[in-house]
Design an enzyme around this catalytic site. Structure first.
Site, PDB file in Angstrom:
ATOM      1  N   GLU A 105       0.824  -1.208   0.000  1.00  0.00           N
ATOM      2  CA  GLU A 105       0.000   0.000   0.000  1.00  0.00           C
ATOM      3  C   GLU A 105       0.861   1.262   0.000  1.00  0.00           C
ATOM      4  OE1 GLU A 105      -4.227  -0.762   1.985  1.00  0.00           O
ATOM      5  OE2 GLU A 105      -2.598  -1.370   3.332  1.00  0.00           O
ATOM      6  N   GLU A 125      -4.295  -9.380   3.341  1.00  0.00           N
ATOM      7  CA  GLU A 125      -5.023  -9.059   4.570  1.00  0.00           C
ATOM      8  C   GLU A 125      -6.186 -10.003   4.848  1.00  0.00           C
ATOM      9  OE1 GLU A 125      -2.938  -5.185   3.590  1.00  0.00           O
ATOM     10  OE2 GLU A 125      -3.836  -6.844   2.477  1.00  0.00           O
TER      11      GLU A 125
END
Length: 685
Positions: A105, A125
Site C-alpha cells: 500500500e 489481509e
C-alpha cells in the site's frame, strides 16, 4: 526521523532507507520515520525526488501485525501514504524481497514502482480476517482493473514482480542494482503520477460480477472476503476520498472481530512452531532422501522432496510397484503444469531428481530414509531393520506411522537414536502439516535434522511425543468416537456432518471417513481390540459397516451410498436401520439432537483430549494442538482451533461441554485438567 528510517543522498535524489530488521515491518517507528523523511524531501530545494527502499533484502514486508490486537499507534498507515502523495516531488518505491499488505500500500502511494526480479507482492489481509486499510482496495483497481484487483485482494495471494509488471502493478523489473535503477527513475520522472488521480478503467459488469461471485464462493463467504470484494467495487462507484474513508472504517471494524483475533493467533502460533526446535551443530544436512514404499503416501512424500529441490529414491519390492509409484509422481507434476503452477521445464527438473528402484542398497547414500509402508507394526519393523542395515550410522531413519508406538519401532532397530517419526498427512505433497515425533531414544541431532528438513519442504512441523495416534489422530479419534455415540443416541450421519460443517469444518466426520476409507480406522480398531476394557462404551457401527464391505466412497458405500466414487453422497436407509438396531440392542432410547448440542459434544471431546495431551507431555504447546486440527483435519481457521475456541468462552460453558462428553462415555472416561487448556491465549509472540 526515527532510528528505523534514514535518508542518504544520491545526487539530487534522496534515498529513504527503511531499516527495521528482521523483515522491515511497517511499525510505528517506520511510519513516523517515513513521514519525517518525506517532509525533509519536500522542504529541501536541492532535492528533486526520492526513493523508498529497504535495507537488506526486503522492502517493507507488511504492517506490524502485533499492533492489530489493540489501538494502533499514530501515525497510522493512511497518514504515511497521504504524506507521500502530497509530496511535491516524485517518490519511487524500490521493491525487493517482499512488499505485502501495508508495504505494498505504501508502494501504491508512490509515483512509480520498480522491483528486483523475484520480489513477491500482494495484499494478503483477508488471510488475517481483515481487508487492506490504507488504500489498497482503492488504488489497486486504478492500476490493474476491477476484475484483476478482486482476484488479487480477495484471494490474498502473492505474485512475483514479473507477474505484477504484466498486470501493470509494477512499472519496471530489474535483475540487479535496484537502488541505482530507482534513483535514475526518480530523477527522470519530473512530474508526479499519483494513482488516485487516475480513474478506474471501465470494466464489463458481467465480468466483475462473475469475479466477485467466484471470489466469495471460493472464500466460503467469510466476512473479510465479502467486504474486500465490496471495497474494490466501491473504488469505481464512490469519490476517492469517500472510498478511502469507508475502506478504513471497514478495516477497523474487521480488525476488532473474533475471526481476525483467531487468524492472528494462528499466524503467531505458526511462527512459534517453526522455531520450536533449535538447530544442533551435529545435525546432518539432508540433501538426498530414500522413501520406502511407492504407494499413494510414499509417492506423495517423494514428490514433496523433489519439489523442494532434493534428490529422492523411491523404493518398492518389484518393478510393477515402483512403476505405479513413478506414475503417481508424474501425474502430480503434470497436474501442476496443467494448472499453471509450474512450467514444464520445472516439472522435468523435478522428475530428474527422482530415482526409482527396487534395490534397498541404493539408499546407502541417503541422509534421511522414510518408511511409508502400510500401517502394520510387523511390516514397519522389518523395513526399519533393513534400512538400518543398508545405511551408515547417523543416517536418519524415519517412520511415517500414523498411530503405532515409535519407541517400539525404534527399539526393533540397532540404531534407535537415529529413529524419528515424520507423520505426513495425505496427500503428502499438498498438506502442510507434518508431525515430527520424538521417541525416548531419538538423538538431538536426528530430531533437529528431521525438523529442519520439514521446514525446507515449506511445510509446518509440529513436535509430538509418543502416544497412540500422536497429537492429530488421537484428537480426531476422541472427536469421531463422540460423534458415533451421538448416532446411537438419536442422530444420523447427515445431521452430525451438517452441524459440524455449519460450525465451519471442511467436512463432517462421517463424510471424511468415507473419503479416506473406513477400513483404515477398522484395521486400527481391530489392532486395539485386545486392550479395550469391555466395560467401556464402544460404538460398533463402523465395524459392522466394514464387515458388510462398506469401506466408504471407494466401495460405493460407507456411512453414505455413492452411485460412483466421485458422485455426491446420499443418505442410506441401510445405515439408518443399522444404527437404530444397535441402539435397541444397547437399550438406548434415541432422542432428538439440536445442531448446537452436536457441536458442543464434539468440541467437548476435542478440548478434553487436548487437556490430556498437555498433561501427558505429548505436546507442551496448546497452540500446536490448534495448528494440527486446523492444518490436518479441516477445523475452521476462523475459529482458531479447539483450544482457542475454549479460551474465548466462559469456563462454566467449557466445563458443561466436557460434562456431557463424560456422561456419554461412561466407564473409563479420563477427564483432563482444563486449567492446562484455559490459560490466557496470546495473540502475539
Amino acid at each position: 526521523m526515527s532510528a528505523a528510517v534514514r535518508v542518504e543522498r544520491d545526487g539530487a535524489v534522496a534515498v529513504v532507507i527503511i531499516d527495521n530488521p528482521p523483515v522491515n515491518a511497517g511499525s510505528r517507528e517506520v511510519r513516523a520515520g517515513i513521514i519525517a523523511a518525506i517532509a525533509e524531501v519536500a522542504g529541501d530545494p536541492a532535492c528533486t525526488g526520492a526513493v523508498l527502499i529497504g535495507h537488506g533484502t526486503t522492502f517493507i514486508s507488511g504492517s506490524d501485525i502485533r499492533e492489530f490486537a489493540g489501538p494502533i499507534a499514530e501515525p497510522q498507515m493512511p497518514a504515511v501514504i497521504a504524506a507521500i502523495e502530497q509530496c511535491p516531488k516524485p517518490v519511487v518505491a524500490a521493491l525487493s524481497g517482499s512488499a505485502l499488505g501495508g508495504g505494498l500500500e505504501i508502494a501504491l502511494g508512490c509515483d512509480a514502482r520498480i522491483a528486483l526480479a523475484g520480489t513477491l507482492v500482494g495484499l494478503p489481509e483477508v488471510t488475517l480476517g481483515i481487508i487492506p486499510g490504507a488504500g489498497g482496495t482503492v488504488r489497486l483497481p486504478r492500476l490493474i482493473g476491477t476484475v484483476a484487483a478482486i482476484d488479487l485482494i480477495a484471494s490474498g495471494k502473492r505474485i512475483t514482480a514479473e507477474e505484477a509488471a504484466r498486470l501493470g502493478l509494477i512499472d519496471t523489473v530489474v535483475t540487479s542494482d535496484l537502488r541505482g535503477a530507482a534513483v535514475a527513475l526518480a530523477a527522470s520522472l519530473g512530474a508526479m503520477r499519483r494513482i488516485t488521480d487516475r480513474p478506474v478503467p471501465p470494466a464489463d459488469e458481467s465480468a466483475v460480477a462473475a469475479a466477485a461471485d467466484a471470489a466469495i464462493r471460493k472464500g466460503r463467504s467469510r466476512p473479510a472476503i465479502v467486504e474486500s470484494v465490496a471495497a474494490v467495487r466501491r473504488a469505481s462507484a464512490l469519490p476517492t476520498s469517500e472510498a478511502l474513508r469507508v475502506e478504513r472504517a471497514t478495516f477497523q471494524q474487521l480488525r476488532e472481530s473474533e475471526e481476525a483475533a483467531a487468524l492472528r493467533y494462528l499466524f503467531f502460533a505458526e511462527r512459534a512452531a517453526l522455531r520450536a526446535v533449535a538447530p544442533v551443530a551435529e545435525a546432518r544436512t539432508v540433501r538426498a532422501v530414500g522413501v520406502i514404499g511407492a504407494g499413494t503416501m510414499g509417492a506423495g512424500i517423494a514428490a514433496a522432496f523433489i519439489d523442494a529441490g532434493l534428490a529422492a529414491w523411491l523404493i518398492d519390492v518389484d518393478d510393477a510397484a515402483v512403476a505405479r509409484g513413478l506414475s503417481r509422481v508424474r501425474e502430480t507434476e503434470d497436474r501442476a503444469v496443467r494448472t499453471g503452477r509450474i512450467a514444464q521445464a520445472d516439472a522435468d527438473a523435478r522428475l530428474a531428481r527422482l530415482r526409482p528402484s527396487t534395490r534397498l542398497a541404493d539408499i546407502a547414500g541417503a541422509d534421511l530414509v522414510i518408511e511409508a509402508v502400510f500401517e502394520d507394526i510387523d511390516a514397519k519393523t522389518a523395513v526399519l531393520r533393513d534400512v538400518a542395515a543398508a545405511t551408515a550410522a547417523g543416517t536418519i531413519i524415519a517412520s511415517n506411522t500414523s498411530y503405532l508406538d515409535l519407541d517400539v519401532l525404534a527399539a526393533a532397530t540397532p540404531r534407535p537414536t537415529d529413529v524419528v517419526g515424520l507423520h505426513f498427512f495425505a496427500p503428502a505433497n499438498v498438506m502442510r502439516l507434518v508431525e515430527v515425533v520424538r521417541g525416548k531414544a531419538t538423538s538431538d541431532a536426528a530430531f533437529s535434522a528431521a525438523f529442519s528438513v520439514v521446514k525446507r519442504l515449506g511445510k509446518l512441523p509440529i513436535v509430538s511425543g509418543v502416544c497412540e495416534g500422536f497429537i492429530g489422530n488421537r484428537l480426531y479419534s476422541a472427536y469421531r468416537m463422540q460423534c458415533e455415540f451421538m448416532l446411537e443416541e438419536g442422530c444420523l450421519p447427515a445431521q452430525v456432518d451438517a452441524a459440524l460443517e455449519a460450525f465451519g469444518f471442511a467436512m463432517g466426520p462421517f463424510a471424511v471417513g468415507d473419503l479416506s476409507g473406513l477400513d483404515i480406522a477398522w484395521r486400527n480398531r481391530k489392532r486395539l481390540a485386545a486392550s479395550r476394557d469391555p466395560r467401556s462404551r464402544y460404538a460398533p457401527a463402523l465395524d459392522r459397516l466394514c464387515e458388510m464391505g462398506r469401506f466408504g466412497r471407494k466401495a460405493g458405500a460407507g456411512w453414505y451410498a455413492y452411485a460412483a466414487p466421485d458422485s455426491e453422497k446420499a443418505p442410506d436407509p441401510i445405515v439408518h436401520a443399522l444404527i437404530e438396531q444397535i441402539a435397541r440392542d444397547k437399550g438406548i432410547a434415541r432422542r432428538a439432537f439440536s445442531d448446537a448440542e452436536i457441536v458442543t459434544r464434539a468440541m467437548g471431546a476435542l478440548v478434553n483430549e487436548a487437556a490430556l495431551l498437555l498433561a501427558e507431555g505429548i505436546t507442551s504447546r496448546p497452540a500446536d494442538i490448534d495448528l494440527v486440527m486446523v492444518n490436518g483435519f479441516g477445523f475452521p481457521k476462523h475459529r482458531g482451533g479447539p483450544v482457542f475456541w475454549a479460551t474465548r468462552l466462559p469456563r462454566a460453558e467449557v466445563e458443561r461441554a466436557v460434562d456431557q462428553v463424560e456422561a456419554a462415555a461412561g466407564h473409563g472416561f479420563r477427564r483432563g485438567n482444563l486449567d492446562l487448556v484455559l490459560r490466557p491465549t496470546p495473540t502475539r509472540d
